[in-house]
Structure formats: structure tokens, C-alpha cells
Design an enzyme around this catalytic site. Structure first.
Site, PDB file in Angstrom:
ATOM      1  N   GLU A  75       0.810  -1.217   0.000  1.00 15.17           N
ATOM      2  CA  GLU A  75       0.000   0.000   0.000  1.00 15.17           C
ATOM      3  C   GLU A  75       0.847   1.272   0.000  1.00 15.17           C
ATOM      4  OE1 GLU A  75      -3.915   1.725   2.379  1.00 15.17           O
ATOM      5  OE2 GLU A  75      -2.570   0.342   3.409  1.00 15.17           O
ATOM      6  N   ASP A  76       1.972   1.252   0.688  1.00 11.32           N
ATOM      7  CA  ASP A  76       2.704   2.498   0.937  1.00 11.32           C
ATOM      8  C   ASP A  76       4.082   2.604   0.289  1.00 11.32           C
ATOM      9  OD1 ASP A  76       0.580   3.333   2.475  1.00 11.32           O
ATOM     10  OD2 ASP A  76       1.476   2.727   4.377  1.00 11.32           O
TER      11      ASP A  76
END
Length: 208
Positions: A75-76
């Protein structure tokens, strides 16, 4: 900051393969999050490492601990699902993607909506380990909520009470449920918290 040695110290008789897996996941996550910091200014790796430590203390296995270390990478960071699958296998990818999916759950203020969100939370998690990692992810975020912008604090704390606390209760995880409640209370009910704190201070003063 939690180190890989801290995590390994809380695992009962890990095999050589277990140690290598966790060390690899820690190093991979640390590299993936290089240059990223938390709102507190600390290196981002402190977040997944803290969660992994709690997972280890709970007695869960090396793949769950590794998933905790890797849970924010897709996600990051620039890490892809294929990267995780290639380096760590399908089971850990499944857990990481499950936690990533649950990150989309949001609080919108309606009791009916909250109930549907709680059901979604459980329904979308096909493996109890996904929910456990996500609960500890939220717990660590609540422990560091003071560093988040003030306008977001109440929303996050309310979301915690309305969604995460009931899920922890349904899973029979009383300790984390209480920790989440205690951390959210000052942000959601600041006046009541102030009165309780004042009463506690008075009792403490009388006892001295």
C-alpha cells in the site's frame, strides 16, 4: 525502536528457517520503507516492527509475524504483490493483501453503516490472522495518535470504538479491546475523560 532481535526473543524455540524468514521480512520492510517516517518523525519501520513484536508475544507463527512486518509495503511503497509472492510465498502474500484490503474500511457515522462495516470487516477476512494483524495495526496507531493532526484524532478514535473494539470483542480478544477503548476514550469523550482524570488525581493525592 523494536529490533528484529526483540521480535525473535519473544518466539518460543524458533527453527533456523523461522529466524531466517523473520530476519528477511524485517530487512525487506526496512528497505522498502527507507526514507519514510511516521508523524512522530521516527523511521517508518518502527510501526510494522512494533506490530510484529505484539504478534510474537501473542504466540503466533513466523509467517504471521512476517506478514505484520510487511503489511504496509504494497500500500505504501513501490513493492508489488508479485514481489511479496516471489520473496515470501503465496501464504504471506495472502495475509498482506488481506490487511491491505481491510485498510479501506472507514467510519461514516451511522450506526447502521457501522454494523455493515463490522460485518464487512469479518466477511472480507478469510483468515483470523488477517484480523489480528489489523487489530494490532490499529492499536499501534492509537498509541501514537497524539502525533496525528487534531482534526483527524476524533474521527480515528471514534472509528476505533465503533468498528475495531466490537471486532476485538467478537474475537474474544479482551485485552486488546480494553486497550483500544482506553486509548480512544480521551479523544471521543474529552470532557468525561477530564472529570475521570481529576477524580483519580484527587484520590491519589488523598492516598499520599
Amino acid at each position: 525502536m523494536t529490533t528484529v532481535k526483540d521480535i525473535l526473543a519473544n518466539i518460543n524455540n524458533p527453527s533456523e528457517a523461522d529466524v531466517k524468514l523473520i530476519e528477511k521480512a524485517y530487512a525487506f520492510s526496512e528497505q522498502a520503507h527507507t526514507g519514510q517516517t511516521r508523524k512522530s518523525g521516527e523511521p517508518y519501520i518502527m510501526h510494522p516492527a512494533a506490530i510484529a513484536l505484539r504478534i510474537a508475544e501473542m504466540g503466533l507463527g513466523p509467517r504471521t509475524i512476517s506478514a505484520a512486518l510487511l503489511h504496509d509495503t504494497i500500500e505504501d511503497t513501490g513493492v508489488s504483490a508479485e514481489d511479496i509472492k516471489r520473496e515470501f510465498g503465496e501464504e504471506i502474500l495472502f495475509l498482506v493483501e488481506g490487511v491491505t484490503k481491510l485498510s479501506s474500511v472507514r467510519y461514516y457515522g451511522s450506526d447502521r453503516h457501522n454494523e455493515s462495516l463490522r460485518k464487512l470487516f469479518v466477511a472480507t477476512s478469510q483468515d483470523i490472522r488477517v484480523l489480528i494483524v489489523k487489530l494490532y495495526d490499529r492499536l499501534h496507531n492509537m498509541e501514537t495518535l497524539e502525533h496525528v493532526a487534531a482534526e483527524k484524532q476524533k474521527r480515528i478514535a471514534t472509528e476505533t470504538l465503533e468498528i475495531y473494539v466490537p471486532v476485538a470483542h467478537r474475537l474474544g480478544m479482551g485485552r486488546i479491546r480494553k486497550e483500544l477503548e482506553d486509548l480512544a476514550f480521551p479523544y471521543v469523550y474529552p470532557e468525561e475523560y477530564g472529570r475521570v482524570k481529576s477524580l483519580m488525581n484527587q484520590k491519589t493525592a488523598k492516598a499520599q
